[in-house]
Structure formats: C-alpha cells, structure tokens
Design an enzyme around this catalytic site. Structure first.
Site, PDB file in Angstrom:
ATOM      1  N   ASP A 156      27.099 -67.291  10.120  1.00  0.00           N
ATOM      2  CA  ASP A 156      27.999 -67.936  11.096  1.00  0.00           C
ATOM      3  C   ASP A 156      27.246 -68.394  12.348  1.00  0.00           C
ATOM      4  O   ASP A 156      27.611 -68.025  13.467  1.00  0.00           O
ATOM      5  CB  ASP A 156      29.128 -66.969  11.516  1.00  0.00           C
ATOM      6  N   GLU A 187      38.782 -70.989   9.123  1.00  0.00           N
ATOM      7  CA  GLU A 187      38.298 -69.927  10.022  1.00  0.00           C
ATOM      8  C   GLU A 187      37.142 -70.485  10.847  1.00  0.00           C
ATOM      9  O   GLU A 187      36.856 -71.678  10.810  1.00  0.00           O
ATOM     10  CB  GLU A 187      37.847 -68.710   9.197  1.00  0.00           C
TER      11      GLU A 187
END
Length: 523
Positions: free
Chosen positions: A32, A198
C-alpha cells in the site's frame, strides 16, 4: 544509524544504468505505498501492520532509487496491546502529505480508529500519534487541505470490524488535521461494480476533486478513479488501469506524484504472495481531466503496467542506491531494515561498536504454541525472488538453563529455521518447521548433530517460488543442508520475512546471549 550513502543490493536493482528502469522499483513488501514530492525530494511510506518500528520512511531523488531513512513510529499505541504479536492488525494503508511546512501521515487501525503523526523532518523523530477519529473498522485514510482552508479526510471500511465494506466516506476535519468534525458522507458505494473498493487517495486538480482507489481485491483488482467538482460528489467513475495483457496482477492502490519537469507518475503494488506486495512505477498522463496510467495500446483510456520504461525526468542523474539489506552490525544502532514482531523491550538486542549484535534470549510467552506467538523476532522483508542470507554467530547460553535457543528463521504462517540449542551435554544444531503456525500447530524438530565449540554460520537460499534451503557450516567453508527445502508462505497481510531470534523457556535473572557478527544478503 547513518544510512550507508551508497548501498546497492546484490539481488535486485531497478535502475538499469542506461536511462531506463525495470519494475518493480522495490521488489520487496512495501504494501500500500504512498508517495509525496517536496521540492526535489520524494518520500514514501507503506503499511507496516504490527511490525515495529512502523511506517518506514523511504527517500528518493528520481522515483527509482530508494533508501530507508527512518520510521514514523517506534511503538504502536495502545502500547500494551501491541506488546504481543497482533498479526495483520495495526497500521493499514497509510497516506503521506506535506502541508504548511510539515509532513503528515494518516493511517487507519481497524480496531481503534484513524491516527495521524507529523514532523518537520521526515528522517528524524515524528510526534506522538494523535487519534483523529475513534471507531472500529475505520481504515485507509487520506487528508485533503482545500484552497479555501477547509480540510477533509476520506477513508474506507473494514468489513471484518465494521460489518460494511466497499464504501468510501468523506469527513470534515479541523484545519490542524487532528480531529474530524462530523459523522461523514458516503461519497461512493462500490457494491455494484467495484467490490472491495478501499485504499483511497485524495487529490485536487483543475477544479476537480479526485479519489484514486483500488477495487476488486488485492491480487485480482484494478485502479479506479473518481472525480467531481464537489467534494461530496456525486463522483463520476472510471477504471484507469488493470492487468491488461501483462503478467502484473492486481495493479492498484498507490500514489500519483509529479516531477518539477511536469511529468506525472503513479506508484502501485503487485501481490506476489510469499514475496509480499512489491512496488511498481508507472508513467501517467492526463487526457480530458482523467489520468491514464501505464501504457494504453488500444487508446481506450485504460492503461496496463509497463515492465521497463525510461526513467523520470528529474533534471539530472542520481547514483544507484537501494534499501539496506545486509548488516555488518558495526554501528551502535540497528540497521533501518530491521523490524520486531511487536513493540520491543529494551533487553532484546544491543548493537555495539564491537562489530556484533548481541541478542539476549527472552522467555517464550506464557501459552505460546510456536514462533507465531513470539514478539522478539528480528526480521526484514524478502528483498527479491532469488537471494541467499548467511549469518555468523557465537552462542553463550546460561549454563544453568536448558533449551535456550538462537537461529535464522524464515517467518510466515508456515515457518522454518535453523538453530543452536543448549542441552545438558552441550550445544546441538536443529532444523525446525511449523506448518499452519497461525493455527497453533507445534513445531517439528530434526536434530542435525552436536556443535563443537559455540560458533556456527547459518544460511538460507531462497529460489523462485519461495523455496528455502537452510544449511549450516562449522568452518565457514563447507555448508551442509539442513533437512528438505521449505516453501515460504505469507504472514497475515504481509510477505514472508527473514531474520534472527533468541529464546528461552525458563525465567532467569541472567539470560544467555548470541553475538551475531554479520548478516549478509547475496545472490
């Protein structure tokens, strides 16, 4: 620790030295990733879950060559909670931003809420974390300071804690960025076409608010971009990158950055299972106020990843550097590549200027079934698909104790290690494995023989498919295989890791210790 100014990996270098680079730019588990440019400098952070220190800070001048320069957190709050391993919990999908002379990182902890840390110097100490928004299931947060002085925070939802997911919410925030001011507005629902949306990142450009967010799942998804003239929407949606005809699965979740020369670039990750989520860099351009990421051979506005490309134009050429891997343990501080499996105790490790790292044995936690429950594992990320780790140690157990143990481990939901353990009649070498360690499976141990003396070298060779062959040497020349090869698997939301440990079963007032001379990562 002073970062070696010129560390170059022996196992993976993205910069090809001819003005081009190959993906991934970081062939390691920087999950991420988010990146911000400040002047001529680029700073990256990534998910660290419950590994400590957390929120690694990497620095680059050219978007291709990166070094670890520090961490934003040295302990995770609540401190007692994270004093034992909390696999897969902690720091999820952070964002890094620069605002009015300060660096901010926001992250969602799925059990406690959204935190923020800030600093003026990203290589130095960061302020203590502030809980910006308390609650369960709040994750993947990113701030936006608007031109009119208003501040906003976008975030996602963890279905495992909140009971809802695949939605994005925008909250008003105070201008200081320390707390949210309202209940928030749901600006996007991905249930119909974009499940598991997300990891949102918030930007503003040409009067449009943009939310860039991955959808479709970590290993299989795509990169979604939402845009609106109003911060609360309604938002138009467009898929701007997917796997296309490439071998790069699930290319999504990351960061848009620009260069001073006016180029646009996008970082994303690729899930490589045991190797973790590795970082790729893609060219990006704007067409009709939509980003197109990667190459777009059919011109439909949806890009696919590039495997090699010309390096970003940052005005000059910078030397090749990579994140540190090997450690000679000749500093009084640990190398920045190392992380513990939980908030550490001061007694676990002592770096010295004597040229070794001293690990004191620590008692296995009460009720601990295997290494999955052990906090004092000193680990680093797998640095490439193929690599070898060799380490040299001298073990000095407490003669009054038995079953003190130290060794070299490859850690994940399955794990394997080679160790030296003290028994009544001396030191023994062992090879241990545990499959489904996360389910509490006990270890299997194979005695390799008795150690003459108390020095040994341990090695693990990792080859394609994360096959790990452990071996040992008593003379530093001839290595004998320890058992059959072991296949590494991921941990909880992280790739497999490699590193060191020192354990004991009994309570004592004077632990034994292992002196590690060096830890070398080679081909």
């Amino acid at each position: 620790m002073a970062v070696p100014a010129n560390y170059v990996s022996k196992v993976w270098v993205s910069d090809k030295g001819d003005g081009t680079f190959q993906n991934p730019v970081l062939d390691a588990d920087y999950s991420d990733p988010d990146v911000v440019r400040v002047g001529d400098d680029y700073y990256m952070t990534s998910s660290s879950f419950s590994s400590i220190p957390g929120l690694q800070i990497l620095h680059s001048k050219d978007l291709v060559n990166w070094q670890i320069i520090g961490y934003a957190i040295d302990r995770l709050p609540p401190y007692q909670h994270f004093a034992k391993p909390q696999h897969g919990n902690g720091v999820w999908a952070p964002s890094i931003r620069y605002h009015k002379g300060e660096f901010y990182i926001y992250w969602g902890d799925p059990d406690f809420g959204i935190y923020m840390v800030k600093t003026k110097n990203p290589a130095g100490r960061w302020e203590a974390p502030v809980l910006v928004m308390e609650g369960k299931g709040l994750i993947d947060s990113c701030p936006l300071w608007d031109e009119d002085g208003n501040a906003y925070l976008v975030h996602g939802w963890a279905g495992s804690r909140a009971g809802v997911k695949s939605m994005l919410t925008v909250n008003r925030m105070n201008p200081e960025g320390t707390k949210v001011l309202d209940e928030g507005v749901m600006v996007f629902d991905g249930h119909d076409a974009h499940p598991t949306v997300e990891g949102p990142k918030f930007y503003k450009r040409n009067g449009y608010y943009y939310i860039m967010a991955p959808a479709g799942g970590v290993a299989t998804g795509w990169q979604l971009v939402l845009r609106s003239k109003n911060v609360y929407g309604p938002y138009e949606e467009k898929i701007v990158m997917d796997q296309g005809k490439t071998p790069i699965n699930g290319p999504h979740q990351g960061a848009w950055v620009d260069t001073k020369s006016g180029e646009d670039w996008f970082f994303h990750f690729q899930d490589k299972e045991a190797y973790g989520r590795v970082v790729h860099l893609q060219p990006m351009k704007w067409v009709n106020d939509w980003p197109v990421i990667g190459e777009d051979p059919d011109g439909d506005g949806k890009g696919q990843p590039v495997l090699t490309y010309k390096k970003p134009n940052v005005g000059k050429t910078y030397p090749i550097v990579t994140p540190a891997e090997s450690d000679e343990f000749d500093s009084h501080l640990l190398g920045l590549q190392w992380q513990w499996h939980a908030n550490p105790k001061a007694t676990w490790a002592f770096a010295s200027n004597k040229g070794h790292l001293r690990l004191f044995t620590d008692q296995v936690p009460e009720g601990g079934k295997n290494l999955w429950d052990v906090p004092n594992l000193l680990l680093q990320k797998f640095p490439a698909e193929n690599f070898t780790v060799t380490t040299k140690l001298k073990f000095t157990p407490n003669p009054k104790l038995q079953n003190e143990r130290t060794g070299l481990v490859v850690m994940g939901m399955d794990y394997g290690y080679v160790s030296v353990v003290n028994k009544k009649d001396g030191l023994y070498l062992t090879y241990n494995t545990a499959l489904k360690a996360d389910k509490g499976t006990p270890e299997k141990e194979q005695i390799l023989g008795k150690l003459t003396g108390n020095e040994v070298q341990f090695r693990v060779q990792v080859s394609k498919g994360a096959k790990c062959q452990f071996s040992y040497s008593e003379d530093g020349q001839t290595f004998k295989n320890a058992g059959a090869p072991f296949t590494a698997v991921p941990g909880k939301w992280i790739g497999a890791k490699v590193g060191l440990f020192a354990l004991r079963e009994d309570k004592t007032n004077d632990s034994g210790y292992a002196d590690y001379d060096w830890f070398r990562v080679t081909r």
